[in-house]
Design an enzyme around this catalytic site. Structure first.
Site, PDB file in Angstrom:
ATOM      1  N   LYS A  10       0.839  -1.205   0.000  1.00 57.82           N
ATOM      2  CA  LYS A  10       0.000   0.000   0.000  1.00 57.82           C
ATOM      3  C   LYS A  10       0.874   1.254   0.000  1.00 57.82           C
ATOM      4  O   LYS A  10       0.638   2.195  -0.759  1.00 57.82           O
ATOM      5  CB  LYS A  10      -0.944  -0.023   1.217  1.00 57.82           C
ATOM      6  CG  LYS A  10      -2.078  -1.036   1.053  1.00 57.82           C
ATOM      7  CD  LYS A  10      -2.818  -1.330   2.356  1.00 57.82           C
ATOM      8  CE  LYS A  10      -3.783  -2.508   2.160  1.00 57.82           C
ATOM      9  NZ  LYS A  10      -4.427  -2.961   3.388  1.00 57.82           N
ATOM     10  N   GLN A  42      -4.604  -1.839   9.799  1.00 53.76           N
ATOM     11  CA  GLN A  42      -4.480  -3.126   9.116  1.00 53.76           C
ATOM     12  C   GLN A  42      -5.010  -4.266   9.992  1.00 53.76           C
ATOM     13  O   GLN A  42      -4.607  -4.411  11.146  1.00 53.76           O
ATOM     14  CB  GLN A  42      -3.002  -3.370   8.751  1.00 53.76           C
ATOM     15  CG  GLN A  42      -2.759  -4.635   7.950  1.00 53.76           C
ATOM     16  CD  GLN A  42      -3.383  -4.600   6.554  1.00 53.76           C
ATOM     17  OE1 GLN A  42      -3.327  -3.608   5.849  1.00 53.76           O
ATOM     18  NE2 GLN A  42      -4.005  -5.705   6.165  1.00 53.76           N
ATOM     19  N   ASP A  58     -11.085   2.404   4.107  1.00 58.56           N
ATOM     20  CA  ASP A  58     -11.318   0.959   3.957  1.00 58.56           C
ATOM     21  C   ASP A  58     -12.813   0.680   3.791  1.00 58.56           C
ATOM     22  O   ASP A  58     -13.206  -0.413   3.370  1.00 58.56           O
ATOM     23  CB  ASP A  58     -10.813   0.210   5.207  1.00 58.56           C
ATOM     24  CG  ASP A  58      -9.500  -0.516   4.949  1.00 58.56           C
ATOM     25  OD1 ASP A  58      -9.187  -0.776   3.771  1.00 58.56           O
ATOM     26  OD2 ASP A  58      -8.803  -0.835   5.927  1.00 58.56           O
TER      27      ASP A  58
END
Ligand code: NAP
Length: 292
Positions: A52, A96, A119
């Site tokens: 990412k 994460q 997200d």
């Protein structure tokens, strides 16, 4: 059979995002800034986050990676989330997953400000998705929609069978495919571990989206001739012929299913690359809405 080439489409999208970043710079605005919080040293999470960050650099975003010890308390993590919520230089951020067992993932997701939740996991954003309102769509389903759109796959009126009902893939995917949109307008069936006679459903799928987390679970005898097959699964299996010592496979037995399908995503080189692009697309959206 035609491959749905995630590599090709992701390059196209990255190029478009980089162009948008350049336009922001030309207009004297700051570039979008994505931050990531990584708790602990999970190998797969390290790889995902590194990728990412690398892609942020590639498109010209600013990125910040904060590493926290696996022993951090839930409250300490919540404090970090609050700090990012209040930091105007950060447009969007992710925590994460998975998190260590002693931290409640749901609590952390809820603490993220919805307008920075790139997200798309916050209940407010999931609710907006369900209502068909503009929102941050979670990255993997959004990436699959991009793939279908850019390959101009006809979806209206088709039977879409989604295997898996997770909050991050199966459920949002089934909602998106049922919406009055293009891609979308499918008749959707969602299957899970309690579904009986699974094959009866998969054999009627014009579009089969597989997200169950079981290596090579879907075999040729489960797929209708000419189906579009989207494989979300990703598994590392030992392979001594590879330098890395492993190879990646999906939830679909690619070699035998490919010859029956009209379109299919490979693993690697399929859905995974689009997931990262979607995160960047969401961050760009967050960055632009900051300026507006
Ligand atoms: P998950 O949270 O473990 O959910 C799996 C789903 O599959 C559950 O709904 C489960 O049913 C269902 N399931 C399990 N066994 C089944 C069976 N035999 N028949 C029918 N349904 C079954 O997994 P996930 O997070 O959605 O991820 C799925 C896969 O995609 C994993 O391999 C993951 O690594 C991969 N993934 C890839 C990306 C990417 O970017 N490529 C992104 C996310 C995930 P129940 O609800 O009844 O338990």
């Amino acid at each position: 059979m035609q491959l749905l080439d995630g590599k090709l489409i992701s390059q196209e999208i990255l190029h478009e995002i980089a162009h948008e970043v350049q336009l922001l710079k030309n207009a004297g605005q700051r570039v979008p800034h994505l931050a990531a919080i990584l708790v602990g040293n999970d190998g797969a999470s390290e790889t995902y986050v590194a990728s990412k960050v690398k892609h942020c650099t590639q498109v010209g975003f600013e990125s910040t990676l904060v590493r926290l010890s696996a022993n951090i308390t839930e409250n300490e993590l919540l404090e970090k989330v609050e700090q990012f919520n209040n930091d105007d230089s950060i447009d969007g951020f992710i925590v994460q997953l998975p998190l260590p067992k002693h931290i409640d993932e749901h609590k952390i997701t809820l603490a993220i400000a919805p307008h920075k939740d790139v997200d798309g996991f916050h209940p407010m954003n999931v609710g907006k998705l369900a209502l068909g309102l503009p929102t941050f769509v979670s990255a993997t389903p959004n990436g699959i929609m991009e793939l279908l759109k850019r390959y101009k796959i006809e979806t209206a009126g088709k039977h879409c069978v989604v295997l898996g009902r997770s909050n991050i893939v199966g459920s949002p995917m089934s909602i998106l495919m049922s919406k009055n949109t293009n891609p979308g307008n499918c008749t959707v069936t969602i299957c899970h571990s309690k579904t009986q006679n699974l094959k009866e459903f998969t054999l009627t799928a014009d579009i089969l989206i597989v997200a169950i987390g079981k290596p090579e679970f879907v075999t040729a005898d489960m797929v209708k001739e000419g189906a579009v097959v989207i494989d979300v699964g990703i598994h590392r299996i030992p392979d001594s012929s590879k330098k890395s010592g492993f190879k990646l496979i999906g939830d679909v037995k690619f070699d035998e299913v490919a010859s029956k399908s009209s379109y299919i995503t490979p693993v690697p080189g399929g859905v995974g690359l689009l997931t990262i692009c979607s995160l960047l697309m969401n961050t760009l959206k967050a960055g632009k809405s900051f300026h507006n």
